[in-house]
Design a protein around this motif. Structure first.
Motif, short mmCIF file in Angstrom:
data_model
loop_
_atom_site.label_atom_id
_atom_site.label_comp_id
_atom_site.label_asym_id
_atom_site.label_seq_id
_atom_site.Cartn_x
_atom_site.Cartn_y
_atom_site.Cartn_z
N GLU A 26 0.81 -1.23 0.00
CA GLU A 26 0.00 0.00 0.00
C GLU A 26 0.84 1.27 0.00
OE1 GLU A 26 -2.51 -2.88 2.63
OE2 GLU A 26 -0.40 -2.59 2.09
N ILE A 27 2.10 1.18 0.45
CA ILE A 27 2.89 2.41 0.54
C ILE A 27 4.07 2.42 -0.44
CG2 ILE A 27 2.15 2.93 2.89
CD1 ILE A 27 4.88 1.89 3.88
N LYS A 28 4.03 1.53 -1.42
CA LYS A 28 5.08 1.54 -2.46
C LYS A 28 4.71 2.54 -3.55
CE LYS A 28 7.33 -2.94 -2.00
NZ LYS A 28 7.76 -4.16 -2.70
N ARG A 29 4.58 3.78 -3.15
CA ARG A 29 4.27 4.86 -4.11
C ARG A 29 4.65 6.19 -3.47
NH1 ARG A 29 -0.23 7.82 -2.86
NH2 ARG A 29 -1.82 6.94 -1.46
N ASP A 30 4.48 7.27 -4.21
CA ASP A 30 4.81 8.60 -3.69
C ASP A 30 3.76 9.06 -2.68
OD1 ASP A 30 6.68 8.35 -5.68
OD2 ASP A 30 5.87 9.95 -6.96
N PHE A 31 4.23 9.78 -1.65
CA PHE A 31 3.34 10.42 -0.68
C PHE A 31 3.80 11.85 -0.49
CE2 PHE A 31 2.58 5.98 0.16
CZ PHE A 31 1.20 5.94 0.37
N LEU A 32 2.92 12.78 -0.86
CA LEU A 32 3.28 14.20 -0.94
C LEU A 32 2.30 15.05 -0.12
CD1 LEU A 32 3.95 14.12 -4.78
CD2 LEU A 32 5.67 14.08 -2.95
N PRO A 33 2.61 16.34 0.08
CA PRO A 33 1.72 17.19 0.88
C PRO A 33 0.27 17.19 0.41
CG PRO A 33 3.82 18.28 0.59
CD PRO A 33 3.87 17.04 -0.26
N SER A 34 0.06 17.11 -0.87
CA SER A 34 -1.32 17.11 -1.40
C SER A 34 -2.09 15.87 -0.98
CB SER A 34 -1.31 17.23 -2.93
OG SER A 34 -0.56 16.17 -3.49
N ASP A 35 -1.38 14.79 -0.62
CA ASP A 35 -2.02 13.57 -0.13
C ASP A 35 -2.40 13.71 1.34
OD1 ASP A 35 -1.63 11.92 -2.54
OD2 ASP A 35 0.50 12.07 -2.04
N LEU A 36 -1.55 14.38 2.11
CA LEU A 36 -1.77 14.47 3.56
C LEU A 36 -2.73 15.58 3.97
CD1 LEU A 36 -1.13 13.51 6.43
CD2 LEU A 36 0.86 15.05 6.41
N GLU A 37 -2.65 16.71 3.31
CA GLU A 37 -3.43 17.88 3.78
C GLU A 37 -4.91 17.57 3.96
OE1 GLU A 37 -3.58 22.69 3.16
OE2 GLU A 37 -3.05 21.46 1.42
N PRO A 38 -5.59 16.92 2.99
CA PRO A 38 -7.02 16.64 3.21
C PRO A 38 -7.28 15.69 4.37
CG PRO A 38 -6.24 15.66 1.14
CD PRO A 38 -5.14 16.54 1.64
N VAL A 39 -6.34 14.78 4.63
CA VAL A 39 -6.50 13.84 5.75
C VAL A 39 -6.44 14.59 7.08
CG1 VAL A 39 -5.53 11.79 6.87
CG2 VAL A 39 -5.46 11.99 4.39
N LEU A 40 -5.48 15.51 7.19
CA LEU A 40 -5.37 16.31 8.41
C LEU A 40 -6.62 17.17 8.61
CD1 LEU A 40 -1.65 17.54 8.29
CD2 LEU A 40 -2.59 15.67 9.66
N LYS A 41 -7.09 17.79 7.55
CA LYS A 41 -8.29 18.64 7.65
C LYS A 41 -9.49 17.82 8.08
CE LYS A 41 -7.18 22.46 4.54
NZ LYS A 41 -7.34 23.03 3.19
N GLU A 42 -9.62 16.63 7.50
CA GLU A 42 -10.76 15.75 7.83
C GLU A 42 -10.82 15.45 9.32
OE1 GLU A 42 -12.14 11.12 7.07
OE2 GLU A 42 -10.58 11.99 5.79
N HIS A 43 -9.66 15.35 9.95
CA HIS A 43 -9.60 14.97 11.36
C HIS A 43 -9.33 16.15 12.29
CE1 HIS A 43 -10.08 10.79 10.36
NE2 HIS A 43 -9.13 10.90 9.44
N GLY A 44 -9.44 17.36 11.76
CA GLY A 44 -9.36 18.54 12.61
C GLY A 44 -7.97 18.92 13.07
N PHE A 45 -6.94 18.52 12.31
CA PHE A 45 -5.57 18.90 12.67
C PHE A 45 -5.17 20.17 11.94
CE2 PHE A 45 -5.61 14.53 14.05
CZ PHE A 45 -4.90 14.60 15.23
N ASP A 46 -4.48 21.04 12.68
CA ASP A 46 -4.04 22.32 12.12
C ASP A 46 -2.69 22.24 11.43
OD1 ASP A 46 -6.17 24.07 13.36
OD2 ASP A 46 -5.35 23.12 15.15
N GLY A 47 -1.93 21.21 11.75
CA GLY A 47 -0.60 21.11 11.17
C GLY A 47 0.09 19.83 11.57
N CYS A 48 1.35 19.72 11.15
CA CYS A 48 2.08 18.47 11.36
C CYS A 48 3.58 18.75 11.42
CB CYS A 48 1.78 17.50 10.23
SG CYS A 48 2.25 18.17 8.62
N VAL A 49 4.31 17.71 11.84
CA VAL A 49 5.77 17.72 11.83
C VAL A 49 6.22 16.61 10.89
CG1 VAL A 49 7.87 17.40 13.20
CG2 VAL A 49 5.90 18.59 14.20
#
Length: 275
Positions: A26-49
């Protein structure tokens, strides 16, 4: 702020990323900010490290580039050769990058289990405080005793243990992990990321109650002021994904006060990494 204190980005490279085995398709591919940002928003996170996934200074440039373009990336944990004769010069260089908050080395992968006690490595660690950098400790349980020796030697350096030091959740064993984690937690300069647990469990068959004995030890040992939430995205995708992994911790922390939950899900990471 609600902060996810631990995740990775990468452009998949089968040689460099050889740790991603066949069980992890499942993770043998690229993972970029455009993949993570909607996930964080969905769960109410303001940011990440963002945390390094490759031991090179090129990785620092890669992550810093994303952080400068995407304000939801509040800081990065990079890599630097702590044993280099030029370490102070490199730290002075990175001190000019306000988004670079600290460093990590893949200690869990070193054949020498007490690698962190090498004199040259400790010399590098000794310089981090001067430049305001944190240090993420990535280890397996057999390295906890050595890591305690390290953190004891530098009481003013901020350390955080990644992934609760990866106990044997899959086999429901402690094997001394609980004793050693309690010992290292006695040092007030040490924090712990409650992250990466689902990938230490049975990828497809884990149950929420599998994690409770380990969470009990961690919360009793560190208290809510020195613990921080981390998803370990996208690695968590091999064992159920972001939502299921987060649910374990949201359910477990239901018994905490609103203030304690706010500490765990953001404030502690903000303070630790100076976000």
């Amino acid at each position: 702020m609600r902060i996810d204190s631990h995740h990775h980005f990468w452009i998949f490279d089968p040689v460099r990323d050889a740790w991603i085995n066949d069980e992890m398709q499942e993770i043998k591919r690229d993972f970029l900010p455009s993949d993570l940002e909607p996930v964080l928003k969905e769960h109410g996170f303001d940011g990440c490290v963002s945390v390094q996934a490759d031991q090179s200074e090129a990785q620092n440039d890669f992550l810093l580039g994303f952080a400068k373009e995407h304000p939801f990336i509040k800081g990065i944990v990079g890599w630097v050769d702590l044993q280099s004769n030029a370490i102070e010069e490199r730290l002075a260089y990175y001190a000019e990058e306000p988004l670079l908050k600290g460093f990590r080395h893949v200690l869990q992968g070193e054949a020498q289990r007490d690698f962190m006690l090498r004199p040259a490595f400790k010399k590098g660690i000794s310089l981090l405080e001067k430049y305001g950098f944190t240090y993420d400790i990535l280890i397996f349980p057999d390295q906890l005793k050595f890591s305690e020796e390290l953190v004891k030697a530098f009481p003013n350096q901020k350390f955080v243990i990644d992934h609760i030091a990866k106990p044997e959740i899959k086999n429901q064993k402690m094997n001394g992990w609980d004793t050693d984690i309690r010992a290292i937690a006695q040092h007030e300069n040490v924090f712990c990321k409650v992250s990466g647990m689902v990938t230490e469990a049975d990828f497809k068959g884990w149950k929420p109650q599998d994690f409770e004995p380990y969470l009990d030890v961690i919360f009793e040992s560190f208290g809510t002021k020195r613990l921080m939430y981390g998803s370990d995205w996208p690695v968590c995708n091999v064992a159920g994904g972001y939502t299921k992994a987060l649910n374990i911790l949201e359910n477990y922390t239901e018994k905490l006060s609103e203030n304690e939950k706010a500490q765990f899900f953001g404030a502690n990471a903000v303070g630790f990494y100076n976000l």
